[in-house]
Design an enzyme around this catalytic site. Structure first.
Site, mmCIF file in Angstrom:
data_model
loop_
_atom_site.group_PDB
_atom_site.id
_atom_site.type_symbol
_atom_site.label_atom_id
_atom_site.label_comp_id
_atom_site.label_asym_id
_atom_site.label_seq_id
_atom_site.Cartn_x
_atom_site.Cartn_y
_atom_site.Cartn_z
ATOM 1 N N LYS A 78 31.797 -83.027 15.075
ATOM 2 C CA LYS A 78 31.254 -83.189 13.721
ATOM 3 C C LYS A 78 32.360 -83.276 12.663
ATOM 4 C CE LYS A 78 26.943 -80.749 14.820
ATOM 5 N NZ LYS A 78 26.022 -79.641 14.437
ATOM 6 N N TYR B 82 18.256 -86.104 14.292
ATOM 7 C CA TYR B 82 17.834 -84.768 13.868
ATOM 8 C C TYR B 82 16.359 -84.752 13.454
ATOM 9 C CZ TYR B 82 22.627 -83.000 14.115
ATOM 10 O OH TYR B 82 23.868 -82.582 14.571
ATOM 11 N N ASN C 79 29.303 -76.477 12.364
ATOM 12 C CA ASN C 79 29.532 -75.716 13.597
ATOM 13 C C ASN C 79 30.198 -76.566 14.689
ATOM 14 O OD1 ASN C 79 27.351 -77.303 14.177
ATOM 15 N ND2 ASN C 79 25.968 -75.633 14.724
ATOM 16 N N HIS D 281 27.970 -81.264 18.340
ATOM 17 C CA HIS D 281 26.597 -81.439 18.822
ATOM 18 C C HIS D 281 26.675 -81.656 20.322
ATOM 19 C CE1 HIS D 281 22.576 -82.960 19.556
ATOM 20 N NE2 HIS D 281 23.169 -83.867 20.307
ATOM 21 N N GLU E 9 19.986 -89.709 23.808
ATOM 22 C CA GLU E 9 21.151 -89.642 22.906
ATOM 23 C C GLU E 9 22.303 -90.530 23.394
ATOM 24 O OE1 GLU E 9 21.893 -85.448 22.373
ATOM 25 O OE2 GLU E 9 20.037 -85.185 21.243
#
Ligand code: IDP
Ligand code: MG
Length: 155
Positions: free
Chosen positions: A12, A52, A115, A118, A129
């Site tokens: 990320k 998401y 964080n 993913h 995905e």
């Protein structure tokens, strides 16, 4: 044949900004997982809304999308026996302050949505995905000298 799987990982924008891309990749390499695809991608709102979709009703949804568009992300596919669960274990739970020590999120981050990574959370999610982020010709199959340790009988 053991249950060889593939899973999608995104590094990320917080990890890109904080120059921790190499540290993340190192964790998966060190475990003995095989990298079969990797690229930078600047994600758009349509892709992220899909990715998401399960969080659409959450109050932080807008901020999450904005965060994910701050920089390109590093998109990767990792392969290995039971790799979907293995990668989730290495990544740690969603809130970095609740994640187990030793996980990427616990060791290198403090907050959500920032964080670090993913990772797909099920066989079905991994399939969807991987297709969402990669074309077939961007995914590679190859032999590595270490395959016999990580994919074979282990000798
Ligand atoms: P996961 O990434 O561990 O699978 P999800 O519940 O699928 O967790 O949430 C996706 C992402 O949304 C998280 O990784 C985090 O970046 C962000 N997120 C989750 N909960 C919150 C929150 O309460 N506030 C802000 N961002 C959140
Ligand atoms: Mg999730």
């Amino acid at each position: 044949m053991a249950d060889v799987q593939r899973t999608l990982v995104l590094i990320k924008p917080d990890a890109v900004q904080r120059e921790l891309v190499g540290k993340v990749v190192e964790r998966f390499e060190r475990k003995g997982l095989k990298i079969v695809a990797m690229k930078l991608a600047h994600l758009d709102e349509v892709t992220l809304s899909e990715h998401y979709g399960h969080l659409k009703e959450k109050p932080f949804f807008g901020d999450l999308l904005k965060f994910m568009m701050q920089t390109p992300v590093v998109a990767m596919i990792w392969e290995g026996i039971g790799v979907i669960d293995e990668v989730r274990k290495i990544v740690g739970s969603t809130n970095p302050r609740e994640a187990d020590a030793g996980t990427i999120r616990a060791d290198m981050s403090m907050n959500v949505p920032s964080n670090m990574v993913h990772a797909s959370d099920s066989v079905e999610a991994a399939q969807v995905e991987i297709k969402r982020f990669f074309r077939d010709e961007e995914v590679f199959t190859y032999e590595k000298l270490t395959d016999r340790f990580h994919f074979g009988e282990g000798i």
